[in-house]
Design a protein around this motif. Structure first.
Motif, mmCIF file in Angstrom:
data_model
loop_
_atom_site.group_PDB
_atom_site.id
_atom_site.type_symbol
_atom_site.label_atom_id
_atom_site.label_comp_id
_atom_site.label_asym_id
_atom_site.label_seq_id
_atom_site.Cartn_x
_atom_site.Cartn_y
_atom_site.Cartn_z
ATOM 1 N N VAL A 100 -14.939 65.588 83.339
ATOM 2 C CA VAL A 100 -13.563 65.207 83.660
ATOM 3 C C VAL A 100 -12.626 66.176 82.960
ATOM 4 O O VAL A 100 -12.693 66.349 81.735
ATOM 5 N N ASP A 101 -11.779 66.833 83.737
ATOM 6 C CA ASP A 101 -10.805 67.788 83.206
ATOM 7 C C ASP A 101 -9.503 67.057 82.928
ATOM 8 O O ASP A 101 -8.760 66.712 83.846
ATOM 9 N N ALA A 102 -9.229 66.787 81.665
ATOM 10 C CA ALA A 102 -7.996 66.114 81.253
ATOM 11 C C ALA A 102 -7.182 67.053 80.362
ATOM 12 O O ALA A 102 -6.648 66.640 79.332
ATOM 13 N N THR A 103 -7.097 68.309 80.761
ATOM 14 C CA THR A 103 -6.407 69.314 79.947
ATOM 15 C C THR A 103 -4.930 69.416 80.263
ATOM 16 O O THR A 103 -4.236 70.274 79.706
ATOM 17 N N GLY B 153 -1.582 72.452 82.201
ATOM 18 C CA GLY B 153 -2.108 73.812 82.142
ATOM 19 C C GLY B 153 -3.550 73.934 82.575
ATOM 20 O O GLY B 153 -4.209 74.938 82.259
ATOM 21 N N THR B 154 -4.096 72.971 83.302
ATOM 22 C CA THR B 154 -5.484 73.006 83.709
ATOM 23 C C THR B 154 -5.859 74.328 84.380
ATOM 24 O O THR B 154 -5.066 74.905 85.135
ATOM 25 N N ARG B 155 -7.096 74.776 84.115
ATOM 26 C CA ARG B 155 -7.618 75.986 84.760
ATOM 27 C C ARG B 155 -8.544 75.662 85.919
ATOM 28 O O ARG B 155 -9.196 76.556 86.458
ATOM 29 N N LEU B 156 -8.589 74.384 86.330
ATOM 30 C CA LEU B 156 -9.494 74.004 87.406
ATOM 31 C C LEU B 156 -9.225 74.768 88.708
ATOM 32 O O LEU B 156 -10.191 75.168 89.375
ATOM 33 N N PRO B 157 -7.979 74.996 89.130
ATOM 34 C CA PRO B 157 -7.789 75.802 90.339
ATOM 35 C C PRO B 157 -8.424 77.185 90.237
ATOM 36 O O PRO B 157 -9.015 77.682 91.207
ATOM 37 N N THR B 158 -8.331 77.816 89.071
ATOM 38 C CA THR B 158 -8.960 79.125 88.876
ATOM 39 C C THR B 158 -10.475 79.012 88.929
ATOM 40 O O THR B 158 -11.155 79.848 89.550
ATOM 41 N N TRP B 159 -11.029 77.988 88.297
ATOM 42 C CA TRP B 159 -12.477 77.793 88.330
ATOM 43 C C TRP B 159 -12.966 77.567 89.758
ATOM 44 O O TRP B 159 -13.993 78.114 90.165
ATOM 45 N N HIS C 148 12.590 71.033 73.989
ATOM 46 C CA HIS C 148 11.485 71.193 74.944
ATOM 47 C C HIS C 148 12.071 71.439 76.326
ATOM 48 O O HIS C 148 13.138 70.927 76.665
ATOM 49 N N LYS C 149 11.353 72.222 77.129
ATOM 50 C CA LYS C 149 11.768 72.469 78.510
ATOM 51 C C LYS C 149 10.659 72.038 79.462
ATOM 52 O O LYS C 149 9.473 72.249 79.196
ATOM 53 N N TYR C 150 11.068 71.445 80.560
ATOM 54 C CA TYR C 150 10.149 71.020 81.609
ATOM 55 C C TYR C 150 10.705 71.582 82.921
ATOM 56 O O TYR C 150 11.533 70.960 83.576
ATOM 57 N N PRO C 151 10.273 72.765 83.312
ATOM 58 C CA PRO C 151 10.931 73.411 84.451
ATOM 59 C C PRO C 151 10.546 72.834 85.811
ATOM 60 O O PRO C 151 11.384 72.797 86.720
ATOM 61 N N THR C 152 9.273 72.389 85.969
ATOM 62 C CA THR C 152 8.783 72.088 87.313
ATOM 63 C C THR C 152 7.868 70.875 87.329
ATOM 64 O O THR C 152 6.923 70.803 86.529
ATOM 65 N N SER C 153 8.133 69.947 88.233
ATOM 66 C CA SER C 153 7.166 68.895 88.539
ATOM 67 C C SER C 153 6.136 69.477 89.502
ATOM 68 O O SER C 153 6.491 70.235 90.419
ATOM 69 N N ARG C 154 4.868 69.097 89.313
ATOM 70 C CA ARG C 154 3.801 69.764 90.073
ATOM 71 C C ARG C 154 2.728 68.756 90.477
ATOM 72 O O ARG C 154 2.267 67.960 89.659
ATOM 73 N N TRP C 155 2.340 68.812 91.750
ATOM 74 C CA TRP C 155 1.253 67.985 92.277
ATOM 75 C C TRP C 155 0.228 68.903 92.932
ATOM 76 O O TRP C 155 0.520 69.538 93.942
ATOM 77 N N GLY D 4 -5.163 62.799 85.134
ATOM 78 C CA GLY D 4 -3.855 62.803 84.479
ATOM 79 C C GLY D 4 -2.955 63.906 84.998
ATOM 80 O O GLY D 4 -2.859 64.148 86.206
ATOM 81 N N ASP D 5 -2.279 64.594 84.086
ATOM 82 C CA ASP D 5 -1.346 65.647 84.473
ATOM 83 C C ASP D 5 -2.038 66.829 85.123
ATOM 84 O O ASP D 5 -1.364 67.669 85.737
ATOM 85 N N ALA D 6 -3.354 66.940 85.027
ATOM 86 C CA ALA D 6 -4.068 67.996 85.735
ATOM 87 C C ALA D 6 -3.940 67.809 87.244
ATOM 88 O O ALA D 6 -4.046 68.770 88.008
ATOM 89 N N VAL D 7 -3.704 66.574 87.678
ATOM 90 C CA VAL D 7 -3.476 66.300 89.093
ATOM 91 C C VAL D 7 -1.984 66.378 89.396
ATOM 92 O O VAL D 7 -1.547 67.140 90.255
ATOM 93 N N ALA D 8 -1.190 65.560 88.709
ATOM 94 C CA ALA D 8 0.245 65.511 88.994
ATOM 95 C C ALA D 8 1.013 65.287 87.708
ATOM 96 O O ALA D 8 0.660 64.423 86.904
#
Length: 440
Positions: free
Chosen positions: A167-170, A173-179, A285-292, A309-313
């Motif tokens: 389970v990738d709960a990083t 900044g998850t690297r799962l798309p690259t993997w 702190h800065k939060y530039p972009t919401s991402r799904w 978690g945030d690795a998805v959205a």
């Protein structure tokens, strides 16, 4: 799928919830976390938003209690405030409208106000106390893919650790798309909203008796791109977070924070800030972009690995829904592990709960908060209609209750009023309009 060993990468809130669920289905669960974890409630550098105010929605509190029975009572015993739906407990403003403070709502529900470090510590100590859950204070280089499925992970020092599920709960900044790309799969399409949020947070101590409210929230609006949140925490301190949306900077010192409070808060609350004692430095702190990341739309997806978690959205944090959405994913994971292909089941279930919350956030951000991003034609009229609904909810307790329960994700994740409520809104606003025409 074998059920001997599961690995979770990342031991923040999402990773801890995933480990708790996996512990009921696997003989052994290993949490890999590269950063040191404190023994008690403390801020962690790996959680950049940890110093800023966090809202635990009523739905999230209920879901966490299901995962960790006794959690809520233990938090209260440690001083965590209970937020009942009484007028003196909350000051809540949304899109320029003040809701839920004039009337006691009819349908009872209770939320809780832990600081992020306290909630994470409460959950972390419960997870690490489980007999077959182990924490390894070490980083993971990458998962191992054998051409068909993920079979484990390779640690930062080159060691191979086998697992039946990873389970990738990083986080964001998850690297799962690259993997996935390295393994011959497509990268997931990403939906984004450039919210351009900046935070400034100060911890305070306010003399007793000056402020009865436990939660004070005033969101941004079309005419005011800055907002504010104040939460009363378990140690008697207050967290004061000011923020700007649409790339508008928030106040950056305590004097400017108090000036914003005078502009958008009731006098008794803003006056209390002039008697407050600031603690420590301001955290920015800065939060530039919401991402799904749309892993659910991939034609091919490998077995043996799941994003969590945030690795998805990752949602606009000013809406305060992130921790609750993570708790919902834990429920999806628990149910998915009962299926022969948990990967597909989990991703589809997560999409069903993500879509309505993501869509309503996007409508609010793109039509009211100056965000950038693609917007279907119907976003603007829906945003305008909802602005009318919130205007009526200021003085109609039935509409206010409906909104606050939906905003807390209690009754439904869809914020679509029924025809009866739309009719009530129109009638209410027409009555107010007629009264204003008769007034001098």
């Amino acid at each position: 799928m074998g059920r001997k060993h599961a690995i979770v990468i990342g031991a923040s809130l999402g990773g801890l919830c995933a480990a708790r669920v996996l512990s009921s289905a696997f003989d052994e669960v290993t949490l890999f976390e590269r950063d040191p974890l404190p023994d008690g409630p403390a801020h962690r550098p790996a959680v950049p938003q940890g110093r800023h105010v966090h809202l635990l929605m009523a739905r999230g509190a209920a879901e966490f209690e299901t995962l960790f029975p006794g959690l809520l009572d233990d938090m209260v015993a440690c001083g965590v405030k209970m937020l009942e739906n009484r007028p003196d407990c909350i000051h809540f403003g949304a899109a320029g409208h003040l809701l839920g403070t004039q009337h006691r709502l009819q349908d009872e529900f209770t939320a809780y106000v832990p600081s992020r470090p306290h909630l994470e510590w409460q959950i972390r100590r419960r997870v690490l106390a489980l007999d077959h859950v182990a924490l390894v204070n070490h980083g993971v280089d990458e998962p191992v893919f054998d051409g068909h499925r993920v079979t484990g992970v390779r640690t930062a020092d080159g060691a191979m650790v086998e697992a039946d599920l990873v389970v990738d709960a990083t986080g964001r900044g998850t690297r799962l798309p690259t993997w996935l790309s390295q393994w011959g799969f497509e990268r997931p399409r990403e939906e984004t909203v450039d919210v351009g949020i900046s935070y400034a947070t100060h911890q305070l101590r306010i003399p007793d008796g000056l402020v009865d409210e436990k939660v004070i929230v005033v969101g941004a609006s079309r005419t005011q791109p800055r907002g504010l949140g104040m939460l009363h925490y378990e140690d008697g301190t207050w967290g004061l977070t000011t923020f700007g949306v649409g790339k508008v900077s928030p106040p950056t010192d305590f004097t400017e924070m108090r000036a914003l409070a005078e502009e958008i808060l009731p006098p008794h609350i803003s006056a209390a800030l002039y008697q407050a004692q600031p603690l420590g430095d301001i955290a920015l702190h800065k939060y530039p972009t919401s991402r799904w990341r749309r892993f659910d739309q991939l034609d091919r997806y490998p077995r043996g690995i799941l994003p969590f978690g945030d690795a998805v959205a990752s949602f606009n944090p000013t809406f305060g829904q992130g921790m609750t959405m993570t708790s919902l994913q834990a429920g999806h994971l628990r149910r998915a592990l009962q299926e022969p292909e948990p990967e597909s089941t989990f991703l589809k279930a997560t999409t069903k709960t993500t879509w309505p919350v993501w869509t309503m956030n996007a409508i609010g951000d793109l039509t009211m908060h100056g965000a950038d991003g693609p917007a279907p034609w119907w976003y603007r009229p829906v945003g305008a209609l909802f602005d009318q609904f919130l205007g009526a909810a200021e003085t109609d307790p039935v509409l206010a209750e409906w909104f606050l329960r939906r905003f807390s994700l209690l009754d439904s994740l869809y914020m679509v009023p029924s025809a009866r409520l739309v009719g009530r809104t129109v009638a209410h606003n027409m009555t107010l309009w007629a009264r204003s025409r008769r007034s001098p």
